[in-house]
Scaffold this active site. Structure first.
Site, mmCIF file in Angstrom:
data_model
loop_
_atom_site.group_PDB
_atom_site.id
_atom_site.type_symbol
_atom_site.label_atom_id
_atom_site.label_comp_id
_atom_site.label_asym_id
_atom_site.label_seq_id
_atom_site.Cartn_x
_atom_site.Cartn_y
_atom_site.Cartn_z
ATOM 1 C CE LYS A 195 -1.724 -4.841 3.227
ATOM 2 N NZ LYS A 195 -1.706 -6.008 2.489
ATOM 3 C CB SER B 279 -0.764 -0.023 1.334
ATOM 4 O OG SER B 279 -1.405 1.268 1.442
ATOM 5 C CE1 TYR C 239 -4.095 -3.099 5.906
ATOM 6 C CE2 TYR C 239 -3.890 -0.743 5.745
ATOM 7 C CZ TYR C 239 -4.108 -1.815 5.261
ATOM 8 O OH TYR C 239 -4.090 -2.327 3.521
HETATM 9 N N1 UFG Z 1 -12.670 10.811 3.737
HETATM 10 C C1 UFG Z 1 -13.638 11.720 4.179
HETATM 11 N N2 UFG Z 1 -14.780 11.074 4.521
HETATM 12 C C2 UFG Z 1 -15.016 9.912 4.799
HETATM 13 C C3 UFG Z 1 -14.073 8.907 4.417
HETATM 14 C C4 UFG Z 1 -12.984 9.482 4.024
HETATM 15 O O1 UFG Z 1 -13.521 12.855 3.843
HETATM 16 O O2 UFG Z 1 -16.022 9.584 5.275
HETATM 17 C C5 UFG Z 1 -11.426 11.374 2.844
HETATM 18 C C6 UFG Z 1 -10.070 11.023 3.888
HETATM 19 O O3 UFG Z 1 -10.152 11.861 5.073
HETATM 20 C C7 UFG Z 1 -9.114 10.920 2.705
HETATM 21 C C8 UFG Z 1 -9.904 10.339 1.479
HETATM 22 O O4 UFG Z 1 -11.352 10.698 1.914
HETATM 23 O O5 UFG Z 1 -8.753 12.124 2.516
HETATM 24 C C9 UFG Z 1 -9.822 9.123 1.255
HETATM 25 O O6 UFG Z 1 -10.037 8.418 2.462
HETATM 26 P P1 UFG Z 1 -10.213 6.643 2.528
HETATM 27 O O7 UFG Z 1 -10.398 6.206 3.903
HETATM 28 O O8 UFG Z 1 -11.327 6.266 1.301
HETATM 29 O O9 UFG Z 1 -8.753 6.247 1.803
HETATM 30 P P2 UFG Z 1 -7.341 6.314 2.604
HETATM 31 O O10 UFG Z 1 -6.633 7.477 1.939
HETATM 32 O O11 UFG Z 1 -7.451 6.866 3.945
HETATM 33 O O12 UFG Z 1 -7.060 4.892 2.764
HETATM 34 C C10 UFG Z 1 -5.715 4.489 2.206
HETATM 35 C C11 UFG Z 1 -5.996 2.917 1.708
HETATM 36 C C12 UFG Z 1 -6.075 2.134 2.996
HETATM 37 C C13 UFG Z 1 -5.133 2.390 4.083
HETATM 38 C C14 UFG Z 1 -5.052 3.766 4.352
HETATM 39 C C15 UFG Z 1 -3.951 3.862 5.373
HETATM 40 O O13 UFG Z 1 -6.999 2.957 0.808
HETATM 41 O O14 UFG Z 1 -6.251 0.668 2.578
HETATM 42 O O15 UFG Z 1 -4.745 4.558 3.244
HETATM 43 O O16 UFG Z 1 -3.528 5.025 5.716
HETATM 44 F F1 UFG Z 1 -5.471 1.643 5.041
#
Ligand code: UFG
Length: 338
Positions: free
Chosen positions: A155, A126, A151
């Site tokens: 990775k 990731s 988590y």
């Molecule tokens: N976000 C929102 N509202 C929500 C959910 C997400 O604003 O309800 C924002 C988050 O703050 C982020 C973006 O949307 O800026 C993406 O968020 P996600 O949770 O969809 O994905 P992440 O980038 O946090 O997740 C990624 C990988 C995961 C991993 C994570 C670790 O997809 O598998 O990074 O940091 F676990």
């Protein structure tokens, strides 16, 4: 027909990869403990491809069960390793479960590969290993940062285990560092099934558009980005599945140059959360009410991939755009019963 062992084979990315493997003439052998996916995935894969993949329910942390699996399938040509528990928040609350599950399963798998002389493995890593990168787009040479969650740390640790194992054995490893996979197969037969309240952006967004959630909470509006919201590199899960085929083919055709290789798998384009909301509304005609709320702990400000290595060495490039991602996410959402 080469047999490819797919761990976590009934999961979101595993099942999309099984479809691509079948369409390329491979014989996927799916294993999963079904803790976070359903056996019905096999029916859905069969409906899409016309082929019912072989499936074994196995707990990868059980070394003896893994040995029996390899004994029963001496024709495994390569492994794609997806199986892992993957909720960031849950990993903070229950780190031992996360470390035990994600690490022990990988160790058992590698023990079996060594004993049964299966050399190629593609690992599901990731972009989380880069943390908040110092420069963008992020390349594979960027320093690995301290993980913000157990988590994320699993990775990084699995990458270390795989790298060291590749040095000491003849196991060949390709780690794919995924950016943010979203969307579903165009048939809307398979997709992401979040349990409870979604933590990832897209399932939350589609549930909001459907009226299940009153509004989307956007985490943080004061980041140093063009509109204040976080930037990510969202890629279509079908493109991601195809990246695994490209990696396996590099290995099986003996084109892998180093015993441990790592590739970023993204589109190379960064979109903010607000960009995503607007693009979703445009692609589907559905409104998404939102509120900007406090930042979420552990979020990085901006990350998107330099994909030149994947393009040069794997011959892989993302082909599908936001419209395909959102249409398929929305078609799938409409099929889900909440
Ligand atoms: N976000 C929102 N509202 C929500 C959910 C997400 O604003 O309800 C924002 C988050 O703050 C982020 C973006 O949307 O800026 C993406 O968020 P996600 O949770 O969809 O994905 P992440 O980038 O946090 O997740 C990624 C990988 C995961 C991993 C994570 C670790 O997809 O598998 O990074 O940091 F676990």
């Amino acid at each position: 027909m080469k047999k490819i062992l797919v761990t976590g084979g009934t999961g979101y990315i595993g099942s999309h990869t099984a479809i691509e493997l079948i369409s390329k003439g491979y014989q996927p052998l799916l294993i999963d403990n079904l803790s976070n996916s359903k056996i019905e995935r096999l029916d859905q894969i069969q409906k899409i491809t016309g082929v019912r993949p072989e499936f074994v329910q196995v707990e990868m942390c059980d070394g003896a069960a893994m040995r029996s699996l390899f004994q029963a399938h001496p024709d495994i040509a390569a492994v794609i390793h997806f199986a892992a528990v993957l909720q960031v928040g849950e990993s903070v609350e229950n780190p031992l479960f996360y470390y035990r599950n994600n690490i022990v399963s990988t160790l058992n798998l590698l023990d079996c590969m060594k004993e049964f002389k299966v050399k190629p493995i593609v690992f599901s890593s990731s972009c989380t290993v880069y943390g908040n990168p110092d420069s963008l787009p992020v390349t594979e040479f960027a320093p690995i940062k301290e993980a913000v969650s157990p988590y994320g740390n699993t990775k990084k640790m699995c990458e270390d285990i795989l790298r060291d194992t590749s040095k000491a054995t003849d196991i060949d490893v390709i780690s794919l560092r995924y950016f943010n996979p979203i969307g579903n197969h165009a048939s809307a037969e398979i997709g992401e099934e979040p349990h409870g309240i979604p933590t990832h952006l897209i399932p939350y967004l589609t549930q909001t558009a459907r009226g299940i959630r009153p509004h989307l909470n956007i985490f943080g509006g004061d980041y140093a980005t063009h509109d204040g919201t976080c930037i990510r590199d969202y890629l279509h899960v079908v493109d991601l599945a195809k990246a695994h085929i490209a990696a396996i083919e590099r290995q099986l055709s003996k084109k892998q140059e180093k015993q441990y290789e790592v590739y970023n798998i993204g589109t190379g384009i960064g979109y903010s959360v607000l960009d995503m909301v607007q693009a979703f509304e445009k692609a589907t005609g559905k409104a998404v009410p939102y509120q900007i709320v406090d930042r979420r702990a552990g979020d990085v400000e901006a990350v998107y991939a330099d994909t030149s290595a994947a393009s040069e060495k794997l011959g892989w490039k993302a082909e599908l755009g936001l419209e395909d991602m959102f249409r398929s996410a929305w078609d799938w959402e409409l099929k889900l019963e909440h």
